[in-house]
Design a protein around this motif. Structure first.
Motif, PDB file in Angstrom:
ATOM      1  N   LEU A 102      44.369  44.091  54.638  1.00 53.34           N
ATOM      2  CA  LEU A 102      45.502  44.309  55.538  1.00 53.34           C
ATOM      3  C   LEU A 102      45.145  43.913  56.970  1.00 53.34           C
ATOM      4  N   VAL A 103      43.949  44.245  57.402  1.00 52.62           N
ATOM      5  CA  VAL A 103      43.496  43.840  58.738  1.00 52.62           C
ATOM      6  C   VAL A 103      43.408  42.313  58.813  1.00 52.62           C
ATOM      7  N   ALA A 104      42.895  41.683  57.756  1.00 54.26           N
ATOM      8  CA  ALA A 104      42.815  40.222  57.725  1.00 54.26           C
ATOM      9  C   ALA A 104      44.207  39.601  57.769  1.00 54.26           C
ATOM     10  N   LEU A 105      45.169  40.236  57.128  1.00 56.85           N
ATOM     11  CA  LEU A 105      46.547  39.752  57.159  1.00 56.85           C
ATOM     12  C   LEU A 105      47.109  39.790  58.574  1.00 56.85           C
ATOM     13  N   VAL A 106      46.904  40.885  59.260  1.00 59.98           N
ATOM     14  CA  VAL A 106      47.416  41.019  60.629  1.00 59.98           C
ATOM     15  C   VAL A 106      46.721  40.031  61.565  1.00 59.98           C
ATOM     16  N   VAL A 107      45.406  39.894  61.435  1.00 59.29           N
ATOM     17  CA  VAL A 107      44.674  38.941  62.275  1.00 59.29           C
ATOM     18  C   VAL A 107      45.123  37.513  61.961  1.00 59.29           C
ATOM     19  N   GLY A 108      45.365  37.227  60.691  1.00 61.45           N
ATOM     20  CA  GLY A 108      45.862  35.904  60.308  1.00 61.45           C
ATOM     21  C   GLY A 108      47.206  35.588  60.923  1.00 61.45           C
ATOM     22  N   VAL A 109      48.082  36.581  60.997  1.00 59.27           N
ATOM     23  CA  VAL A 109      49.391  36.384  61.617  1.00 59.27           C
ATOM     24  C   VAL A 109      49.235  36.091  63.099  1.00 59.27           C
ATOM     25  N   LEU A 123      60.251  27.029  64.392  1.00 56.05           N
ATOM     26  CA  LEU A 123      59.892  28.386  64.820  1.00 56.05           C
ATOM     27  C   LEU A 123      60.741  29.438  64.111  1.00 56.05           C
ATOM     28  N   LEU A 124      62.011  29.135  63.872  1.00 53.05           N
ATOM     29  CA  LEU A 124      62.863  30.058  63.120  1.00 53.05           C
ATOM     30  C   LEU A 124      62.340  30.242  61.703  1.00 53.05           C
ATOM     31  N   ALA A 125      61.958  29.141  61.059  1.00 53.74           N
ATOM     32  CA  ALA A 125      61.402  29.231  59.704  1.00 53.74           C
ATOM     33  C   ALA A 125      60.099  30.034  59.697  1.00 53.74           C
ATOM     34  N   LEU A 126      59.247  29.822  60.693  1.00 55.88           N
ATOM     35  CA  LEU A 126      57.995  30.574  60.784  1.00 55.88           C
ATOM     36  C   LEU A 126      58.266  32.057  61.011  1.00 55.88           C
ATOM     37  N   ASN A 127      59.194  32.375  61.892  1.00 50.58           N
ATOM     38  CA  ASN A 127      59.507  33.782  62.166  1.00 50.58           C
ATOM     39  C   ASN A 127      60.091  34.473  60.945  1.00 50.58           C
ATOM     40  N   ILE A 128      60.965  33.794  60.204  1.00 48.93           N
ATOM     41  CA  ILE A 128      61.525  34.388  58.989  1.00 48.93           C
ATOM     42  C   ILE A 128      60.419  34.626  57.964  1.00 48.93           C
ATOM     43  N   ALA A 129      59.522  33.651  57.814  1.00 46.21           N
ATOM     44  CA  ALA A 129      58.414  33.821  56.870  1.00 46.21           C
ATOM     45  C   ALA A 129      57.519  34.990  57.271  1.00 46.21           C
ATOM     46  N   LEU A 130      57.278  35.143  58.572  1.00 44.35           N
ATOM     47  CA  LEU A 130      56.435  36.251  59.028  1.00 44.35           C
ATOM     48  C   LEU A 130      57.149  37.585  58.890  1.00 44.35           C
ATOM     49  N   ILE A 131      58.437  37.623  59.203  1.00 51.42           N
ATOM     50  CA  ILE A 131      59.191  38.873  59.132  1.00 51.42           C
ATOM     51  C   ILE A 131      59.315  39.359  57.697  1.00 51.42           C
ATOM     52  N   VAL A 146      54.934  39.267  55.881  1.00 51.55           N
ATOM     53  CA  VAL A 146      53.928  40.250  56.301  1.00 51.55           C
ATOM     54  C   VAL A 146      54.236  41.650  55.770  1.00 51.55           C
ATOM     55  N   PRO A 147      55.463  42.159  55.926  1.00 51.25           N
ATOM     56  CA  PRO A 147      55.730  43.479  55.342  1.00 51.25           C
ATOM     57  C   PRO A 147      55.606  43.493  53.815  1.00 51.25           C
ATOM     58  N   ALA A 148      56.016  42.405  53.166  1.00 55.92           N
ATOM     59  CA  ALA A 148      55.890  42.348  51.705  1.00 55.92           C
ATOM     60  C   ALA A 148      54.422  42.372  51.288  1.00 55.92           C
ATOM     61  N   ALA A 149      53.589  41.601  51.973  1.00 54.72           N
ATOM     62  CA  ALA A 149      52.159  41.599  51.653  1.00 54.72           C
ATOM     63  C   ALA A 149      51.523  42.951  51.958  1.00 54.72           C
ATOM     64  N   ALA A 150      51.902  43.564  53.078  1.00 52.90           N
ATOM     65  CA  ALA A 150      51.361  44.884  53.415  1.00 52.90           C
ATOM     66  C   ALA A 150      51.797  45.922  52.391  1.00 52.90           C
ATOM     67  N   TYR A 151      53.049  45.857  51.946  1.00 51.04           N
ATOM     68  CA  TYR A 151      53.541  46.787  50.935  1.00 51.04           C
ATOM     69  C   TYR A 151      52.763  46.610  49.632  1.00 51.04           C
ATOM     70  N   LEU A 152      52.587  45.361  49.202  1.00 45.31           N
ATOM     71  CA  LEU A 152      51.866  45.120  47.954  1.00 45.31           C
ATOM     72  C   LEU A 152      50.412  45.561  48.047  1.00 45.31           C
ATOM     73  N   LEU A 153      49.769  45.311  49.191  1.00 47.17           N
ATOM     74  CA  LEU A 153      48.394  45.788  49.356  1.00 47.17           C
ATOM     75  C   LEU A 153      48.335  47.311  49.329  1.00 47.17           C
ATOM     76  N   GLY A 154      49.269  47.964  49.999  1.00 47.51           N
ATOM     77  CA  GLY A 154      49.310  49.426  49.986  1.00 47.51           C
ATOM     78  C   GLY A 154      49.596  49.979  48.604  1.00 47.51           C
ATOM     79  N   TYR A 155      50.494  49.319  47.880  1.00 42.56           N
ATOM     80  CA  TYR A 155      50.833  49.752  46.527  1.00 42.56           C
ATOM     81  C   TYR A 155      49.620  49.631  45.612  1.00 42.56           C
ATOM     82  N   ARG A 156      48.942  48.493  45.681  1.00 43.46           N
ATOM     83  CA  ARG A 156      47.748  48.309  44.844  1.00 43.46           C
ATOM     84  C   ARG A 156      46.656  49.299  45.224  1.00 43.46           C
ATOM     85  N   HIS A 157      46.509  49.553  46.510  1.00 47.89           N
ATOM     86  CA  HIS A 157      45.495  50.501  46.966  1.00 47.89           C
ATOM     87  C   HIS A 157      45.851  51.913  46.491  1.00 47.89           C
ATOM     88  N   GLY A 158      47.120  52.265  46.536  1.00 44.48           N
ATOM     89  CA  GLY A 158      47.543  53.586  46.099  1.00 44.48           C
ATOM     90  C   GLY A 158      47.466  53.786  44.594  1.00 44.48           C
TER      91      GLY A 158
END
Length: 87
Positions: free
Chosen positions: A16-23, A60-68, A71-83
């Protein structure tokens, strides 16, 4: 240290930290690319949309949509797998 990285208790938070730093790094690269495009124009291999400003806005719009969405989808999946992980 190697056994600590293999542990699931550390691996998912590190991912998750690597994901945020990557963004953050991706946004920095995007800003550098925008300044390069504004200074020298759109490369021939890159699809253009009207003027340079419109092209930069579309990408930039395409990049922002991909990030919006990404990132939450990846964070959710990482949290779900961790839980769900049972040690």
């Amino acid at each position: 240290m190697a056994s600590l990285v293999r542990s699931a208790h550390v691996r998912y938070p590190l991912a998750l930290v690597a994901l945020v730093v990557g963004v953050v790094l991706l946004r920095g690269v995007a800003n550098a690319a925008v300044s390069s495009v504004v200074d020298s124009g759109v490369p021939a291999w890159l699809p253009a949309f009207g003027t340079i400003g419109q092209t930069v806005s579309v990408y930039l719009l395409a990049l922002n949509i991909a990030l919006i969405v990404g990132v939450p989808a990846a964070a959710y999946l990482l949290g779900y797998r961790h839980g769900r992980r049972v040690d």
